[in-house]
Design a protein around this motif. Structure first.
Motif, PDB file in Angstrom:
ATOM      1  N   LYS A 254       0.826  -1.205   0.000  1.00 21.08           N
ATOM      2  CA  LYS A 254       0.000   0.000   0.000  1.00 21.08           C
ATOM      3  C   LYS A 254       0.857   1.250   0.000  1.00 21.08           C
ATOM      4  O   LYS A 254       0.452   2.292  -0.540  1.00 21.08           O
ATOM      5  N   ARG A 255       2.050   1.166   0.597  1.00 23.00           N
ATOM      6  CA  ARG A 255       2.964   2.313   0.636  1.00 23.00           C
ATOM      7  C   ARG A 255       3.829   2.420  -0.621  1.00 23.00           C
ATOM      8  O   ARG A 255       4.717   3.272  -0.692  1.00 23.00           O
ATOM      9  N   GLY A 256       3.591   1.550  -1.601  1.00 22.96           N
ATOM     10  CA  GLY A 256       4.261   1.700  -2.887  1.00 22.96           C
ATOM     11  C   GLY A 256       5.446   0.797  -3.124  1.00 22.96           C
ATOM     12  O   GLY A 256       6.115   0.920  -4.158  1.00 22.96           O
ATOM     13  N   LEU A 257       5.749  -0.130  -2.217  1.00 25.90           N
ATOM     14  CA  LEU A 257       6.863  -1.049  -2.449  1.00 25.90           C
ATOM     15  C   LEU A 257       6.432  -2.147  -3.419  1.00 25.90           C
ATOM     16  O   LEU A 257       5.267  -2.571  -3.430  1.00 25.90           O
ATOM     17  N   SER A 258       7.370  -2.620  -4.222  1.00 28.54           N
ATOM     18  CA  SER A 258       7.077  -3.626  -5.235  1.00 28.54           C
ATOM     19  C   SER A 258       7.282  -5.030  -4.679  1.00 28.54           C
ATOM     20  O   SER A 258       7.897  -5.219  -3.623  1.00 28.54           O
ATOM     21  N   ASP A 259       6.780  -6.014  -5.421  1.00 32.00           N
ATOM     22  CA  ASP A 259       6.964  -7.411  -5.014  1.00 32.00           C
ATOM     23  C   ASP A 259       8.436  -7.774  -4.924  1.00 32.00           C
ATOM     24  O   ASP A 259       8.827  -8.587  -4.078  1.00 32.00           O
ATOM     25  N   LYS A 260       9.272  -7.194  -5.795  1.00 30.48           N
ATOM     26  CA  LYS A 260      10.701  -7.509  -5.778  1.00 30.48           C
ATOM     27  C   LYS A 260      11.395  -6.947  -4.543  1.00 30.48           C
ATOM     28  O   LYS A 260      12.416  -7.485  -4.108  1.00 30.48           O
ATOM     29  N   GLN A 261      10.847  -5.895  -3.985  1.00 30.88           N
ATOM     30  CA  GLN A 261      11.461  -5.292  -2.798  1.00 30.88           C
ATOM     31  C   GLN A 261      11.085  -6.023  -1.514  1.00 30.88           C
ATOM     32  O   GLN A 261      11.847  -6.007  -0.548  1.00 30.88           O
ATOM     33  N   ILE A 262       9.910  -6.645  -1.470  1.00 27.71           N
ATOM     34  CA  ILE A 262       9.359  -7.176  -0.218  1.00 27.71           C
ATOM     35  C   ILE A 262       9.668  -8.668  -0.089  1.00 27.71           C
ATOM     36  O   ILE A 262       9.516  -9.438  -1.031  1.00 27.71           O
ATOM     37  N   LYS A 263      10.103  -9.061   1.104  1.00 30.73           N
ATOM     38  CA  LYS A 263      10.307 -10.466   1.449  1.00 30.73           C
ATOM     39  C   LYS A 263       9.559 -10.753   2.751  1.00 30.73           C
ATOM     40  O   LYS A 263       9.697 -10.012   3.727  1.00 30.73           O
ATOM     41  N   ARG A 264       8.788 -11.843   2.780  1.00 40.62           N
ATOM     42  CA  ARG A 264       8.077 -12.221   4.001  1.00 40.62           C
ATOM     43  C   ARG A 264       8.629 -13.545   4.510  1.00 40.62           C
ATOM     44  O   ARG A 264       8.363 -14.606   3.943  1.00 40.62           O
ATOM     45  N   HIS A 265       9.424 -13.466   5.569  1.00 41.49           N
ATOM     46  CA  HIS A 265       9.998 -14.659   6.193  1.00 41.49           C
ATOM     47  C   HIS A 265       9.472 -14.890   7.599  1.00 41.49           C
ATOM     48  O   HIS A 265       9.303 -16.022   8.034  1.00 41.49           O
ATOM     49  N   GLY A 266       9.220 -13.817   8.328  1.00 38.35           N
ATOM     50  CA  GLY A 266       8.880 -13.899   9.738  1.00 38.35           C
ATOM     51  C   GLY A 266       9.705 -12.886  10.500  1.00 38.35           C
ATOM     52  O   GLY A 266      10.477 -12.116   9.917  1.00 38.35           O
ATOM     53  N   LEU A 267       9.548 -12.867  11.804  1.00 36.73           N
ATOM     54  CA  LEU A 267      10.280 -11.913  12.637  1.00 36.73           C
ATOM     55  C   LEU A 267      11.648 -12.478  12.996  1.00 36.73           C
ATOM     56  O   LEU A 267      11.763 -13.665  13.310  1.00 36.73           O
ATOM     57  N   PRO A 268      12.711 -11.663  12.964  1.00 34.42           N
ATOM     58  CA  PRO A 268      14.035 -12.165  13.348  1.00 34.42           C
ATOM     59  C   PRO A 268      14.161 -12.296  14.858  1.00 34.42           C
ATOM     60  O   PRO A 268      14.185 -11.301  15.580  1.00 34.42           O
ATOM     61  N   ILE A 269      14.212 -13.520  15.348  1.00 35.10           N
ATOM     62  CA  ILE A 269      14.399 -13.764  16.773  1.00 35.10           C
ATOM     63  C   ILE A 269      15.690 -14.546  16.967  1.00 35.10           C
ATOM     64  O   ILE A 269      16.271 -15.063  16.002  1.00 35.10           O
ATOM     65  N   ARG A 270      16.126 -14.645  18.197  1.00 34.94           N
ATOM     66  CA  ARG A 270      17.428 -15.235  18.499  1.00 34.94           C
ATOM     67  C   ARG A 270      17.559 -16.651  17.939  1.00 34.94           C
ATOM     68  O   ARG A 270      16.615 -17.448  18.008  1.00 34.94           O
ATOM     69  N   PRO A 271      18.728 -16.966  17.363  1.00 38.77           N
ATOM     70  CA  PRO A 271      18.920 -18.289  16.742  1.00 38.77           C
ATOM     71  C   PRO A 271      18.649 -19.447  17.695  1.00 38.77           C
ATOM     72  O   PRO A 271      18.281 -20.532  17.245  1.00 38.77           O
ATOM     73  N   ALA A 272      18.813 -19.244  19.002  1.00 36.73           N
ATOM     74  CA  ALA A 272      18.588 -20.332  19.961  1.00 36.73           C
ATOM     75  C   ALA A 272      17.170 -20.877  19.876  1.00 36.73           C
ATOM     76  O   ALA A 272      16.926 -22.046  20.202  1.00 36.73           O
ATOM     77  N   PHE A 273      16.218 -20.064  19.430  1.00 40.13           N
ATOM     78  CA  PHE A 273      14.831 -20.525  19.359  1.00 40.13           C
ATOM     79  C   PHE A 273      14.594 -21.487  18.201  1.00 40.13           C
ATOM     80  O   PHE A 273      13.531 -22.106  18.119  1.00 40.13           O
ATOM     81  N   SER A 274      15.537 -21.620  17.305  1.00 37.66           N
ATOM     82  CA  SER A 274      15.382 -22.568  16.202  1.00 37.66           C
ATOM     83  C   SER A 274      15.862 -23.966  16.574  1.00 37.66           C
ATOM     84  O   SER A 274      15.671 -24.919  15.814  1.00 37.66           O
ATOM     85  N   LYS A 275      16.475 -24.096  17.762  1.00 30.65           N
ATOM     86  CA  LYS A 275      17.004 -25.397  18.189  1.00 30.65           C
ATOM     87  C   LYS A 275      15.912 -26.237  18.864  1.00 30.65           C
ATOM     88  O   LYS A 275      14.988 -25.712  19.454  1.00 30.65           O
ATOM     89  N   GLU A 276      16.072 -27.533  18.764  1.00 31.46           N
ATOM     90  CA  GLU A 276      15.148 -28.434  19.452  1.00 31.46           C
ATOM     91  C   GLU A 276      15.460 -28.449  20.955  1.00 31.46           C
ATOM     92  O   GLU A 276      16.622 -28.501  21.349  1.00 31.46           O
ATOM     93  N   HIS A 277      14.410 -28.398  21.777  1.00 33.69           N
ATOM     94  CA  HIS A 277      14.589 -28.430  23.216  1.00 33.69           C
ATOM     95  C   HIS A 277      14.051 -29.744  23.789  1.00 33.69           C
ATOM     96  O   HIS A 277      13.122 -30.332  23.222  1.00 33.69           O
ATOM     97  N   PRO A 278      14.610 -30.208  24.894  1.00 31.70           N
ATOM     98  CA  PRO A 278      14.095 -31.419  25.553  1.00 31.70           C
ATOM     99  C   PRO A 278      12.673 -31.201  26.059  1.00 31.70           C
ATOM    100  O   PRO A 278      12.167 -30.072  26.048  1.00 31.70           O
ATOM    101  N   PRO A 279      12.013 -32.249  26.527  1.00 34.15           N
ATOM    102  CA  PRO A 279      10.672 -32.089  27.111  1.00 34.15           C
ATOM    103  C   PRO A 279      10.684 -31.112  28.281  1.00 34.15           C
ATOM    104  O   PRO A 279      11.725 -30.858  28.897  1.00 34.15           O
ATOM    105  N   LYS A 280       9.508 -30.594  28.603  1.00 31.02           N
ATOM    106  CA  LYS A 280       9.405 -29.561  29.631  1.00 31.02           C
ATOM    107  C   LYS A 280       9.933 -30.027  30.978  1.00 31.02           C
ATOM    108  O   LYS A 280      10.616 -29.278  31.685  1.00 31.02           O
ATOM    109  N   TYR A 281       9.603 -31.261  31.373  1.00 28.82           N
ATOM    110  CA  TYR A 281      10.065 -31.734  32.683  1.00 28.82           C
ATOM    111  C   TYR A 281      11.585 -31.773  32.742  1.00 28.82           C
ATOM    112  O   TYR A 281      12.196 -31.502  33.771  1.00 28.82           O
ATOM    113  N   GLU A 282      12.213 -32.108  31.596  1.00 29.85           N
ATOM    114  CA  GLU A 282      13.673 -32.146  31.593  1.00 29.85           C
ATOM    115  C   GLU A 282      14.258 -30.740  31.606  1.00 29.85           C
ATOM    116  O   GLU A 282      15.285 -30.481  32.249  1.00 29.85           O
ATOM    117  N   MET A 283      13.609 -29.803  30.904  1.00 29.43           N
ATOM    118  CA  MET A 283      14.082 -28.420  30.932  1.00 29.43           C
ATOM    119  C   MET A 283      13.980 -27.857  32.348  1.00 29.43           C
ATOM    120  O   MET A 283      14.873 -27.132  32.807  1.00 29.43           O
TER     121      MET A 283
END
Length: 482
Positions: free
Chosen positions: A203-232
């Protein structure tokens, strides 16, 4: 140095320099910049040198450099923040304002850009598009000798390749409700988190080539697998069988944390399997000390082993041996992913970063506050997608926590919400954004809108190569910073 001084050039052996522009208005902008920096290091090692700079506070003159300090005050007086947000939305308001700021701050900003010599500029703040782009373009114009941002030699009738500003990217750190100043047509790339943000960018005039939709950048640690809750919980020094509630108030420990904590503790005092509450107060040390001094609150920090230590393992305990509700007040923590992975539900304000992190680990949300305007869409996103609730009264929040953790129906709902939350999580977003930024920094063409006379020159000299006569006006640059 003079404002007209040429841009210093690095040697080929130096790592590529990325300049992250942010301002400390809330904790989310710096957290996003740090997540991007950490991911650059994880993916590329020393091939990139990433500098995070509070450009607004450290490189603009008084009184502009005092503006970020007013953020907390205006947020606490919501009517004032709402007035400011709504008033500056129209382009005929914010564009002249940004132009005035650019005139007042151009000298210091020019000096900063010459010192940092970025080969890629990344903004993670809504007020850091218009002015930096204008200053960078002005520097290019000075280097070209025509003072207009046009290519070197064209104004003098020469044929040298043009000097162009470094690539510029915006990483939008708001989830859905994005102020118009996030979007500028001259950026090379604009990264957004949701479909709603993408529609606003278009709506603000940016083109499809300019825009990328990936998600919000959060800390890389959140992409790792974690053990079950009781173990954490066992790993974090907690009762592995007792349910865990997290209360978080953002980097500044803002909001009604104390009242909510008191209500939750009182409500869970008779939890059948006991209960635990961890209160993340951020940099609000006064609140940590106050909570630790209260009767029934645990003044000892849980015993947290180093992140790289061997995980504690064992079968899940059948039930908790403790009774009542134990509360752990903590300040700033650097293992937020582990605390979230150990929790059953989180009570927090509607900050986009915390929501994105909770979704990645499948953690149901109870939102207890929002910044007017910019976070209102986040509440709708969470409630509409059935991954959380919006309640502001501490007593109602405590009642909802009890229903979720201490009743059979509630436990089933927690499981369903957790599965839905994970389906909306984007843990790989930060890696996708950084890969795109690295590719942008390595490109040999830089978008640059030329004056009419320069476009005519390009058409007449297209046989020289390096010119794409399409609408984007792509140029082979002699870069200012490399």
């Amino acid at each position: 140095k003079s404002d007209d001084a040429p841009m210093p050039s690095p040697t080929e052996e130096e790592p590529r320099r990325v300049l992250m522009l942010m301002s400390d208005t809330g904790g989310g902008h710096r957290a996003s910049a740090q997540a991007l920096r950490d991911t650059f290091h994880e993916l590329y090692g020393n091939r990139f040198q990433v500098e995070i700079v509070d450009i607004w506070t450290n490189h603009t003159p008084w009184p502009i450099n005092r503006a970020p300090r007013s953020y907390s005050f205006m947020v606490r007086h919501s009517w004032l923040w709402r007035l400011n947000y709504r008033f500056t939305q129209p382009a005929f308001i914010h564009q002249p304002l940004m132009t005035g700021v650019g005139v007042a701050a151009s000298s210091r900003l020019s000096s900063a850009f010459r010192r940092f010599r970025p080969q890629l500029v990344v903004s993670v703040h809504p007020l850091l598009q218009h002015v930096p782009l204008k200053v960078l373009r002005s520097l290019a114009g000075r280097a070209n000798g025509d003072g207009s941002g046009g290519p070197r030699g064209i104004a003098r009738g020469g044929s040298e390749p043009p000097t162009a500003p470094p690539p510029f990217a915006t990483v939008v750190t708001d989830f859905t409700t994005c102020h118009p100043t996030w979007f500028h047509r001259r950026v090379d790339k604009c990264f957004v988190a949701t479909e709603e943000a993408l529609r606003r960018a278009k709506k603000r005039g940016l083109s499809d080539k300019q825009i990328k939709r990936h998600g919000l950048p959060i800390r890389p640690a959140f992409s790792k697998e974690h053990p079950p809750k009781y173990e954490m919980r066992r790993r974090l020094g907690l009762d592995p069988a007792a349910p865990l509630v997290m209360l978080a108030g953002g980097g500044e420990g803002m909001g009604t944390l104390e009242l909510t904590c008191d209500a939750v503790q009182e409500q869970l005092r008779n939890a059948p399997n006991g209960a635990q509450v961890v209160v993340i107060c951020g940099r609000n040390k006064a609140l940590v000390d106050k909570l630790k001094s209260k009767p029934g609150y645990d003044a000892r920090d849980p015993k947290v082993p180093p992140r790289d230590s061997a995980p504690l393992t064992g079968p899940p305990p059948p039930s908790s041996s403790s009774k009542g509700c134990r509360v752990y007040p903590l300040g700033f923590v650097n293992n937020m992913d582990e605390w979230m992975a150990a929790s059953d539900v989180i009570v927090t304000k509607a900050g986009p970063g915390t929501i994105a992190e909770a979704l990645c680990v499948g953690l149901p949300l109870i939102l207890n506050g929002r910044v007017p305007c910019q976070e209102e869409g986040n509440v709708d996103y969470v409630v509409r997608n059935k991954v959380g609730y919006f309640l502001t009264d501490p007593e109602l929040i405590a009642n909802q926590v009890w229903k979720l953790l201490c009743t059979p129906g509630g436990l089933s709902e927690v499981k369903r919400m957790s599965e839905r939350a994970k389906s909306f999580g984007k843990p790989e977003a930060v890696y996708q954004i950084v890969r795109d930024l690295a590719a942008l920094s390595d490109t040999r063409v830089t978008k640059m809108n030329l004056p009419r006379s320069s476009r005519q020159y390009a058409r007449q000299n297209s046989q020289l190569g390096g010119f794409d006569l399409g609408g984007a006006r792509m140029l082979e640059p002699v870069e200012l910073f490399s």
